[in-house]
Design a protein around this motif. Structure first.
Motif, PDB file in Angstrom:
ATOM      1  N   VAL A   1      -5.010   5.007  -0.039  1.00 39.03           N
ATOM      2  CA  VAL A   1      -6.463   4.856  -0.196  1.00 39.03           C
ATOM      3  C   VAL A   1      -6.779   3.907  -1.352  1.00 39.03           C
ATOM      4  O   VAL A   1      -7.630   3.014  -1.231  1.00 39.03           O
ATOM      5  CB  VAL A   1      -7.128   6.227  -0.425  1.00 39.03           C
ATOM      6  N   ALA A   2      -6.071   4.086  -2.455  1.00 38.74           N
ATOM      7  CA  ALA A   2      -6.303   3.237  -3.623  1.00 38.74           C
ATOM      8  C   ALA A   2      -5.967   1.780  -3.320  1.00 38.74           C
ATOM      9  O   ALA A   2      -6.711   0.867  -3.716  1.00 38.74           O
ATOM     10  CB  ALA A   2      -5.464   3.741  -4.796  1.00 38.74           C
ATOM     11  N   ALA A   3      -4.867   1.550  -2.609  1.00 46.09           N
ATOM     12  CA  ALA A   3      -4.463   0.184  -2.264  1.00 46.09           C
ATOM     13  C   ALA A   3      -5.467  -0.470  -1.326  1.00 46.09           C
ATOM     14  O   ALA A   3      -5.788  -1.660  -1.460  1.00 46.09           O
ATOM     15  CB  ALA A   3      -3.076   0.198  -1.630  1.00 46.09           C
ATOM     16  N   TYR A   4      -5.964   0.302  -0.365  1.00 46.86           N
ATOM     17  CA  TYR A   4      -6.941  -0.256   0.576  1.00 46.86           C
ATOM     18  C   TYR A   4      -8.215  -0.687  -0.141  1.00 46.86           C
ATOM     19  O   TYR A   4      -8.689  -1.811   0.029  1.00 46.86           O
ATOM     20  CB  TYR A   4      -7.282   0.758   1.667  1.00 46.86           C
ATOM     21  N   PHE A   5      -8.779   0.192  -0.943  1.00 45.23           N
ATOM     22  CA  PHE A   5     -10.058  -0.132  -1.568  1.00 45.23           C
ATOM     23  C   PHE A   5      -9.936  -1.260  -2.598  1.00 45.23           C
ATOM     24  O   PHE A   5     -10.890  -2.015  -2.798  1.00 45.23           O
ATOM     25  CB  PHE A   5     -10.674   1.107  -2.209  1.00 45.23           C
TER      26      PHE A   5
ATOM     27  N   PRO B   1      -7.950 -11.915  -9.328  1.00 52.22           N
ATOM     28  CA  PRO B   1      -6.867 -12.013  -8.334  1.00 52.22           C
ATOM     29  C   PRO B   1      -5.786 -10.983  -8.629  1.00 52.22           C
ATOM     30  O   PRO B   1      -5.324 -10.855  -9.762  1.00 52.22           O
ATOM     31  CB  PRO B   1      -6.349 -13.445  -8.526  1.00 52.22           C
ATOM     32  N   LEU B   2      -5.405 -10.225  -7.622  1.00 56.66           N
ATOM     33  CA  LEU B   2      -4.434  -9.148  -7.790  1.00 56.66           C
ATOM     34  C   LEU B   2      -3.333  -9.263  -6.746  1.00 56.66           C
ATOM     35  O   LEU B   2      -3.524  -9.845  -5.672  1.00 56.66           O
ATOM     36  CB  LEU B   2      -5.119  -7.789  -7.662  1.00 56.66           C
ATOM     37  N   LYS B   3      -2.198  -8.689  -7.052  1.00 56.71           N
ATOM     38  CA  LYS B   3      -1.070  -8.707  -6.138  1.00 56.71           C
ATOM     39  C   LYS B   3      -1.384  -7.868  -4.905  1.00 56.71           C
ATOM     40  O   LYS B   3      -1.930  -6.770  -5.007  1.00 56.71           O
ATOM     41  CB  LYS B   3       0.181  -8.166  -6.842  1.00 56.71           C
ATOM     42  N   ASP B   4      -1.034  -8.382  -3.726  1.00 59.34           N
ATOM     43  CA  ASP B   4      -1.281  -7.654  -2.487  1.00 59.34           C
ATOM     44  C   ASP B   4      -0.357  -6.449  -2.372  1.00 59.34           C
ATOM     45  O   ASP B   4       0.824  -6.507  -2.738  1.00 59.34           O
ATOM     46  CB  ASP B   4      -1.064  -8.563  -1.277  1.00 59.34           C
ATOM     47  N   ALA B   5      -0.883  -5.356  -1.838  1.00 61.87           N
ATOM     48  CA  ALA B   5      -0.076  -4.167  -1.584  1.00 61.87           C
ATOM     49  C   ALA B   5       0.631  -4.312  -0.242  1.00 61.87           C
ATOM     50  O   ALA B   5       0.339  -5.222   0.548  1.00 61.87           O
ATOM     51  CB  ALA B   5      -0.964  -2.929  -1.574  1.00 61.87           C
ATOM     52  N   LYS B   6       1.549  -3.408   0.034  1.00 57.69           N
ATOM     53  CA  LYS B   6       2.274  -3.449   1.301  1.00 57.69           C
ATOM     54  C   LYS B   6       1.305  -3.225   2.462  1.00 57.69           C
ATOM     55  O   LYS B   6       0.475  -2.307   2.415  1.00 57.69           O
ATOM     56  CB  LYS B   6       3.367  -2.379   1.309  1.00 57.69           C
ATOM     57  N   PRO B   7       1.396  -4.061   3.520  1.00 61.57           N
ATOM     58  CA  PRO B   7       0.440  -3.970   4.637  1.00 61.57           C
ATOM     59  C   PRO B   7       0.348  -2.586   5.275  1.00 61.57           C
ATOM     60  O   PRO B   7      -0.747  -2.128   5.608  1.00 61.57           O
ATOM     61  CB  PRO B   7       0.976  -5.005   5.637  1.00 61.57           C
ATOM     62  N   MET B   8       1.472  -1.906   5.439  1.00 60.13           N
ATOM     63  CA  MET B   8       1.432  -0.586   6.071  1.00 60.13           C
ATOM     64  C   MET B   8       0.712   0.433   5.179  1.00 60.13           C
ATOM     65  O   MET B   8       0.032   1.327   5.683  1.00 60.13           O
ATOM     66  CB  MET B   8       2.855  -0.100   6.378  1.00 60.13           C
ATOM     67  N   LEU B   9       0.850   0.273   3.878  1.00 61.21           N
ATOM     68  CA  LEU B   9       0.153   1.165   2.948  1.00 61.21           C
ATOM     69  C   LEU B   9      -1.350   0.945   3.051  1.00 61.21           C
ATOM     70  O   LEU B   9      -2.138   1.895   3.104  1.00 61.21           O
ATOM     71  CB  LEU B   9       0.641   0.918   1.524  1.00 61.21           C
TER      72      LEU B   9
END
Length: 235
Positions: free
Chosen positions: A216-220, A128-136
């Motif tokens: 890209v890193a946040a999405y994947f 489980p990891l912290k979610d990134a900002k949605p727009m990112l």
């Protein structure tokens, strides 16, 4: 898809397809050698090889999920050929890292093949990891699925598969990989410090700005590559 998009995709894929053919040929040649021993690979992962190669589990965990920090990549389920090639690149100096280079040099080719086969066959849970900002994440998804014609950038999925599930044996999965690690590797390619895959990944990374690399890193990171890979038709 427009004609220009198709042309862009083929242009970008050219060197990657060529390398893929070369890697397949090398993999076939290696198949004539003794088959990898996954049990021995598990022992190397747990205990290391003396002298010079400590247990892989110290950094990557015994199940290959690492610690979630992104300082060490998730390697569970990555193609064994890809993992072995990275070790070979570290040992030869094509890819450098203060920790991995001496370890790879201490491994024999059989050691590398065995431990790569072990981790390739491990099915580890995604931490489980912290979610990134949605727009990112949204911008990262656009780059991953569509690319950016204005920058002459193909989509990441063209080579790494839908959702970054990977294209064995040579191309790793990106889905579920830690964002910090993915961003760091893209930055290393962009700045010329990582030298394997110079005609594909280095060229692509140099066209991305820092925000796009983070996107890209946040999405994947939030994509489950294992679930996507399970949906692919069996060969």
């Amino acid at each position: 898809m427009s004609v220009d998009s198709i042309a862009l995709n083929f242009k970008a894929l050219g060197p990657i397809v060529g390398m893929g053919i070369m890697w397949y040929a090398l993999a076939a040649a290696q198949a004539d050698d003794r088959p990898p021993d996954t049990a021995r690979g598990a022992a190397i992962a747990a205990q290391g090889v003396a002298p010079g190669a400590p247990a892989c589990a110290q950094c990557h965990a015994y199940n290959g999920a690492s610690d979630g920090s992104g300082a060490f990549p998730r390697i569970a389920g990555q193609p064994d050929y890809y993992l072995a090639k990275q070790l070979q690149d570290y040992a030869s100096g094509v890819r450098t890292n203060a920790v991995m280079t001496p370890i790879a040099k201490a491994l024999s080719s059989e050691d590398a093949a065995d431990v790569a086969a072990y981790y390739a066959n491990v099915n580890a849970p995604f931490l489980p990891l912290k979610d990134a900002k949605p727009m990112l994440v949204k911008r990262g998804e656009q780059l991953a699925k569509v690319g950016d014609a204005a920058k002459d950038l193909q989509s990441c999925n063209n080579c790494h598969g839908p959702g970054g599930a990977g294209e064995p044996p040579a191309i790793p999965y990106l889905g579920g990989q830690y964002a910090r690690y993915t961003a760091f590797q893209l930055t290393m390619w962009k700045r010329g410090f990582r030298k394997n895959s110079p005609d594909s990944m280095a060229d692509i990374a140099k066209r991305l700005d820092d925000q796009e690399i983070a996107a890209v890193a946040a999405y994947f990171q939030q994509v489950n590559a294992s679930a996507l890979a399970a949906t692919r038709p069996k060969e």
